[in-house]
Scaffold this motif. Sequence first.
Motif, PDB file in Angstrom:
ATOM      1  N   VAL A 132      55.722  10.872  49.684  1.00  0.00           N
ATOM      2  CA  VAL A 132      55.503  11.045  51.124  1.00  0.00           C
ATOM      3  C   VAL A 132      56.821  11.205  51.870  1.00  0.00           C
ATOM      4  O   VAL A 132      57.869  10.756  51.404  1.00  0.00           O
ATOM      5  N   GLN A 133      56.709  11.875  53.021  1.00  0.00           N
ATOM      6  CA  GLN A 133      57.854  11.985  53.927  1.00  0.00           C
ATOM      7  C   GLN A 133      57.611  10.986  55.049  1.00  0.00           C
ATOM      8  O   GLN A 133      56.566  11.045  55.723  1.00  0.00           O
ATOM      9  N   THR A 134      58.544  10.064  55.257  1.00  0.00           N
ATOM     10  CA  THR A 134      58.377   9.071  56.320  1.00  0.00           C
ATOM     11  C   THR A 134      59.029   9.616  57.592  1.00  0.00           C
ATOM     12  O   THR A 134      60.249   9.763  57.652  1.00  0.00           O
ATOM     13  N   VAL A 135      58.224   9.928  58.584  1.00  0.00           N
ATOM     14  CA  VAL A 135      58.770  10.491  59.835  1.00  0.00           C
ATOM     15  C   VAL A 135      59.106   9.363  60.815  1.00  0.00           C
ATOM     16  O   VAL A 135      60.166   9.383  61.451  1.00  0.00           O
TER      17      VAL A 135
ATOM     18  N   VAL B 194      53.607   8.890  58.162  1.00  0.00           N
ATOM     19  CA  VAL B 194      54.072   9.581  56.949  1.00  0.00           C
ATOM     20  C   VAL B 194      53.240  10.844  56.739  1.00  0.00           C
ATOM     21  O   VAL B 194      52.116  10.946  57.233  1.00  0.00           O
TER      22      VAL B 194
ATOM     23  N   GLN C  24      63.018  15.609  63.290  1.00  0.00           N
ATOM     24  CA  GLN C  24      63.178  14.145  63.226  1.00  0.00           C
ATOM     25  C   GLN C  24      61.971  13.375  63.769  1.00  0.00           C
ATOM     26  O   GLN C  24      61.945  12.151  63.721  1.00  0.00           O
TER      27      GLN C  24
ATOM     28  N   LYS D 273      54.161  14.912  50.783  1.00  0.00           N
ATOM     29  CA  LYS D 273      55.090  16.001  50.437  1.00  0.00           C
ATOM     30  C   LYS D 273      54.421  16.902  49.425  1.00  0.00           C
ATOM     31  O   LYS D 273      53.655  16.422  48.584  1.00  0.00           O
TER      32      LYS D 273
ATOM     33  N   ASP E 217      59.464   5.237  60.741  1.00  0.00           N
ATOM     34  CA  ASP E 217      59.489   4.151  59.764  1.00  0.00           C
ATOM     35  C   ASP E 217      59.368   2.806  60.482  1.00  0.00           C
ATOM     36  O   ASP E 217      60.359   2.143  60.754  1.00  0.00           O
TER      37      ASP E 217
ATOM     38  N   GLU F 142      66.083  10.016  60.929  1.00  0.00           N
ATOM     39  CA  GLU F 142      65.593   9.547  59.629  1.00  0.00           C
ATOM     40  C   GLU F 142      64.615   8.388  59.737  1.00  0.00           C
ATOM     41  O   GLU F 142      64.779   7.348  59.097  1.00  0.00           O
ATOM     42  N   GLY F 143      63.645   8.561  60.607  1.00  0.00           N
ATOM     43  CA  GLY F 143      62.567   7.586  60.701  1.00  0.00           C
ATOM     44  C   GLY F 143      62.851   6.402  61.600  1.00  0.00           C
ATOM     45  O   GLY F 143      61.971   5.604  61.890  1.00  0.00           O
TER      46      GLY F 143
END
Length: 261
Positions: free
Chosen positions: A22-25, A14, A47, A17, A27, A222-223
């Motif tokens: 947070v941005q989950t790159v 993560v 991605q 942001k 997951d 999307e993770g």
Amino acid sequence: MNGPAIEFREVLKVFPKRSGGVQTVLDKVSFSIPTGKTTVIAGGSGQGKSVTLKLILCLMRADAGRIFVHGQDVTDIEGKALEDLRTRFGVLFQGAALFDSLTVYENVSLPLRERTKKTEKEIGDQVGVTLERLGLTGHEGKYPAQLSGGMRKRVGLARALQLKPEILLFDEPTTGLDPVMTQDIYRLFAETQAQEGFSSIIVSHDIPKIFSLADQVIILNEGKMDVFTSPEEIQLSRQEHIREFVRTTMGEIYQSHLVER
Ligand SMILES: Nc1ncnc2c1ncn2[C@@H]1O[C@H](COP(=O)(O)OP(=O)(O)OP(=O)(O)O)[C@@H](O)[C@H]1O
């Protein structure tokens, strides 16, 4: 060597942001890179393809989960063990360009000069064999600026192979190359891998063509990761983001197969 070359188990990555949260790159992704085979990592911009490569090289750390290289847990590896680990990788990144002030021969021989105790004769012999294999004999004295884009990629590949890597990481190998040079680089890559037996990970958008090389394709979105072992499997996927990927990268022929089913 038995077992996978690389294994991710429930890896989380993560980034904070700016707007908070947070941005989950990645997951909690799990996947394996088989030994001696080629894995292609694809997916849209942003991605997490580069992040995945950086995690493998321990240039970045996972926020949770474990990463293994040939069974060794490298998630928190440091110091000498990390240095040793890095010598097992050959890296061919877009950013890792050739040195403009060095000739082809000097560029390719650099890792041997810096990292081994080989004599000049031994270096000359080894580099000579690689240059011949990659069709670069006769170009030893040229500077990168005097070479075509395809030749520069071949010189980069020659340099990445000098320390006999167990695992080769190749980021966007054919960017900026025309279709003929692209096929050429893929062919040379496949031949070299057959001879040297390394495992490879290639980040590429060139999905239809790269299947001539790939043993598996991992698509990041999307993770999450989806793993495919044939182009047909991708074409026939029912997942909307994979269908979108097919539409934008594989074109209408593939899409029409999809619609027919
Ligand atoms: N050091 C960092 N700090 C904060 N965010 C980062 C950092 N590195 C990557 N990111 C974010 O993580 C996401 C994934 O980045 P990454 O570079 O892996 O994408 P990519 O799939 O390689 O994209 P592209 O195809 O455009 O190169 C992006 O949203 C990026 O902004």
